[in-house]
Write a protein that holds these residues in place. Structure first.
Motif, short mmCIF file in Angstrom:
data_model
loop_
_atom_site.label_atom_id
_atom_site.label_comp_id
_atom_site.label_asym_id
_atom_site.label_seq_id
_atom_site.Cartn_x
_atom_site.Cartn_y
_atom_site.Cartn_z
N MET A 167 0.85 -1.19 0.00
CA MET A 167 0.00 0.00 0.00
C MET A 167 0.88 1.24 0.00
N VAL A 168 0.43 2.28 -0.71
CA VAL A 168 1.11 3.57 -0.72
C VAL A 168 0.04 4.64 -0.54
N GLN A 169 0.20 5.52 0.43
CA GLN A 169 -0.78 6.57 0.64
C GLN A 169 -0.52 7.73 -0.30
N ILE A 170 -1.61 8.27 -0.85
CA ILE A 170 -1.54 9.40 -1.78
C ILE A 170 -1.91 10.68 -1.04
N ASP A 171 -1.22 11.76 -1.35
CA ASP A 171 -1.55 13.04 -0.74
C ASP A 171 -1.50 14.12 -1.80
N THR A 172 -2.40 15.10 -1.67
CA THR A 172 -2.51 16.14 -2.69
C THR A 172 -1.48 17.24 -2.54
N ILE A 173 -0.91 17.40 -1.34
CA ILE A 173 0.05 18.50 -1.12
C ILE A 173 1.28 18.28 -1.99
N ARG A 174 1.60 19.30 -2.78
CA ARG A 174 2.79 19.23 -3.62
C ARG A 174 3.83 20.17 -3.02
N ILE A 175 4.98 19.66 -2.69
CA ILE A 175 6.03 20.44 -2.05
C ILE A 175 7.38 19.90 -2.53
N ALA A 176 8.31 20.76 -2.70
CA ALA A 176 9.67 20.35 -3.08
C ALA A 176 9.71 19.54 -4.37
N ARG A 180 -17.71 -0.13 -10.48
CA ARG A 180 -17.98 -0.04 -11.92
C ARG A 180 -16.88 0.72 -12.66
N LEU A 181 -16.27 1.68 -11.97
CA LEU A 181 -15.17 2.45 -12.52
C LEU A 181 -13.94 2.28 -11.64
N GLN A 182 -12.76 2.43 -12.24
CA GLN A 182 -11.51 2.41 -11.51
C GLN A 182 -10.70 3.65 -11.88
N ILE A 183 -9.68 3.94 -11.07
CA ILE A 183 -8.81 5.08 -11.36
C ILE A 183 -7.68 4.61 -12.27
N ALA A 184 -7.64 5.19 -13.46
CA ALA A 184 -6.62 4.80 -14.44
C ALA A 184 -5.33 5.58 -14.28
N GLY A 185 -5.38 6.66 -13.51
CA GLY A 185 -4.21 7.50 -13.32
C GLY A 185 -4.64 8.88 -12.88
N ARG A 186 -3.74 9.82 -12.99
CA ARG A 186 -4.02 11.19 -12.58
C ARG A 186 -3.61 12.15 -13.69
N SER A 187 -4.37 13.25 -13.82
CA SER A 187 -4.03 14.26 -14.81
C SER A 187 -2.87 15.11 -14.29
N HIS A 188 -2.40 16.04 -15.13
CA HIS A 188 -1.31 16.92 -14.70
C HIS A 188 -1.74 17.77 -13.51
N ALA A 189 -3.04 18.04 -13.40
CA ALA A 189 -3.57 18.81 -12.27
C ALA A 189 -3.96 17.91 -11.11
N PHE A 190 -3.56 16.65 -11.14
CA PHE A 190 -3.79 15.68 -10.09
C PHE A 190 -5.27 15.29 -9.98
N GLU A 191 -6.03 15.44 -11.05
CA GLU A 191 -7.42 14.99 -11.06
C GLU A 191 -7.46 13.49 -11.36
N ARG A 192 -8.38 12.80 -10.73
CA ARG A 192 -8.53 11.37 -10.99
C ARG A 192 -9.08 11.13 -12.40
N LEU A 193 -8.54 10.14 -13.07
CA LEU A 193 -9.01 9.73 -14.39
C LEU A 193 -9.74 8.41 -14.23
N PHE A 194 -11.04 8.42 -14.47
CA PHE A 194 -11.89 7.25 -14.28
C PHE A 194 -12.01 6.46 -15.58
N ASP A 195 -11.87 5.15 -15.48
CA ASP A 195 -12.07 4.29 -16.64
C ASP A 195 -12.88 3.07 -16.21
N LEU A 196 -13.41 2.36 -17.19
CA LEU A 196 -14.25 1.20 -16.90
C LEU A 196 -13.44 0.08 -16.27
N THR A 197 -14.01 -0.51 -15.24
CA THR A 197 -13.36 -1.66 -14.61
C THR A 197 -13.16 -2.77 -15.63
N GLU A 198 -14.12 -2.97 -16.50
CA GLU A 198 -14.02 -4.05 -17.48
C GLU A 198 -12.87 -3.83 -18.45
N ARG A 199 -12.44 -2.57 -18.59
CA ARG A 199 -11.33 -2.28 -19.48
C ARG A 199 -9.99 -2.42 -18.74
#
Length: 411
Positions: free
Chosen positions: A34-43, A161-180
């Motif tokens: 497991m790895v915890q994600i945090d939105t704070i961007r520093i350094a 039904r959806l999973q997170i496929a990654g993050r955008s440059h602005a750190f927004e979640r990118l949702f994609d179909l679980t079946e994909r």
């Protein structure tokens, strides 16, 4: 089995990838579970990116490609973290409970179903989507209001039904179909009870994450994984079920001697050889690199353990009022499985890694600290390391300079 605190520290750092040479790539990251994600961007990076840089010679900006791309991890919601894909099903069962209670204000069940169908159709036709790709009325939710489609995305994610496929440059979640993304595991997730089997699985996962835990810390982590908001996740109930599952999951009792007192802990049977090696082996190599550890690192998932073994109480002060904190994004320094200090860093104009604050123990090796800082500067793309005037003069002179590579050579 009884071991000293020093051996426990060595074992823990080795199991968590904070001992020995840095990894060449991110492949061993799955060891963490497991790895915890945090939105704070520093350094020049975020917590999860620094989790990677503390262990592997991978630029922080390469985190998504190293972790989301291969599919070894999936992003879950409570709290926001990445977990091994093999654990996805058990974690999603807990999320499905939450999805049932996550309503969209002012909309009937039929209207919600139609909205979710529209969202799914969009993702199916256009690929991974983020919340701002949709336009809809705002409804009560979040800190104030949210778009109804944003809540629909959240509900569909919680329901599997959806999973997170990654993050955008602005750190927004990118949702994609679980079946994909996970065609082998796309059947609907049904809310399940926290029965003996579920708790045994979560206890196993928790001990794989912690590696060394007191019985109470293991129960707290099981509750954390299950979701403490669940009615069937009361701590006393989980304590009983976790204790009953210890033999089943291969948990072995050991005693860690801290300041002369033996403290009961648990480890996995498969880790006993590594624990013995830490207790009987030689001291760490003189050239073992210093680690700059982020504030939400796996090493700090159990902060009482960190205080007990490393002799330093750690606080994450980023959300405290400025006048009340000593550090902002405090990053502990770990060298040869010992606490070597705390550093607070800031990336200035994308070019300088600034040492804002530094608290070093008397035995901290300046050259090892310099190499660690210059290596991190290289990984975040900085050209120089500088230090605030408040930093001790000798230490300041030792660490500043032009970044010429990961070795921290003087410039």
């Amino acid at each position: 089995m009884r071991i000293e605190a020093e051996a426990a520290r060595r074992f823990l750092c080795e199991r968590l990838g904070l001992a020995g040479p840095h990894w060449a790539d991110a492949t061993p990251l799955s060891r963490l579970g497991m790895v915890q994600i945090d939105t704070i961007r520093i350094a020049g990076g975020r917590n999860h990116e620094f989790v990677l840089s503390a262990r592997a010679d991978v630029p922080t900006r390469g985190f998504d490609a190293q972790v989301y791309g291969p599919g070894g991890f999936v992003e879950q919601h409570y709290p926001v973290h990445l977990v091994r894909s093999a654990w996805r099903r058990r974690f999603m069962e807990g999320m499905a409970h939450r999805a049932q209670r996550y309503r969209i204000a002012g909309m009937s069940d039929a209207e919600v179903a139609a909205l979710e169908a529209r969202v799914l159709d969009h993702v199916r036709a256009h690929g991974p989507a983020k919340a701002r790709d949709f336009d809809s009325l705002r409804v009560p939710g979040g800190f104030d209001t949210l778009k109804a489609t944003t809540i629909a995305l959240e509900r569909l994610h919680l329901a599997g039904r959806l999973q997170i496929a990654g993050r955008s440059h602005a750190f927004e979640r990118l949702f994609d179909l679980t079946e994909r993304l996970h065609p082998d595991a796309c059947e609907p997730v049904v809310p399940g009870p926290l029965d003996e089997a579920a708790v045994a699985d979560l206890a196993r996962y928790a001990l794989e994450v912690l590696r060394l835990a007191t019985p109470d810390a293991l129960v707290e982590r099981v509750q954390h994984h299950a979701g403490p908001w669940r009615g069937d996740a009361r701590k006393e109930r989980l304590r009983t079920l976790t204790h009953a599952a210890l033999d089943r999951i291969g948990a072995v009792p050991v005693e860690v001697v801290v300041d002369g007192d033996p403290v009961p802990h648990l480890v996995l049977a498969e880790d006993l050889d590594a624990l013995r090696a830490a207790a009987e082996g030689d001291a760490p190599a003189p050239d073992e690199p210093m680690r700059i550890v982020p504030p939400l690192d796996n090493l700090l998932f159990d902060r009482p353990r960190f205080a007990r073994l490393f002799g330093r109480r750690f606080l994450f002060e980023a959300y405290k009022p400025r006048r009340e904190r000593s550090f902002y994004f405090a990053m502990p320094l770990i060298h040869r499985a010992r606490f070597a200090g705390i550093v607070d860093l800031r990336l200035v104009e994308g070019r300088r890694l600034m040492v804002e604050r530094l608290e070093a123990v008397p035995w901290t090796e300046r050259e090892a600290l310099r190499v660690a800082l210059h290596r991190l500067a290289f990984l975040v793309g900085a050209e120089r390391v500088s230090a605030h005037a408040r930093i001790d003069g000798a230490m300041r002179k030792a660490v500043i300079g032009r970044v010429t590579g990961q070795g921290g050579a003087r410039g």
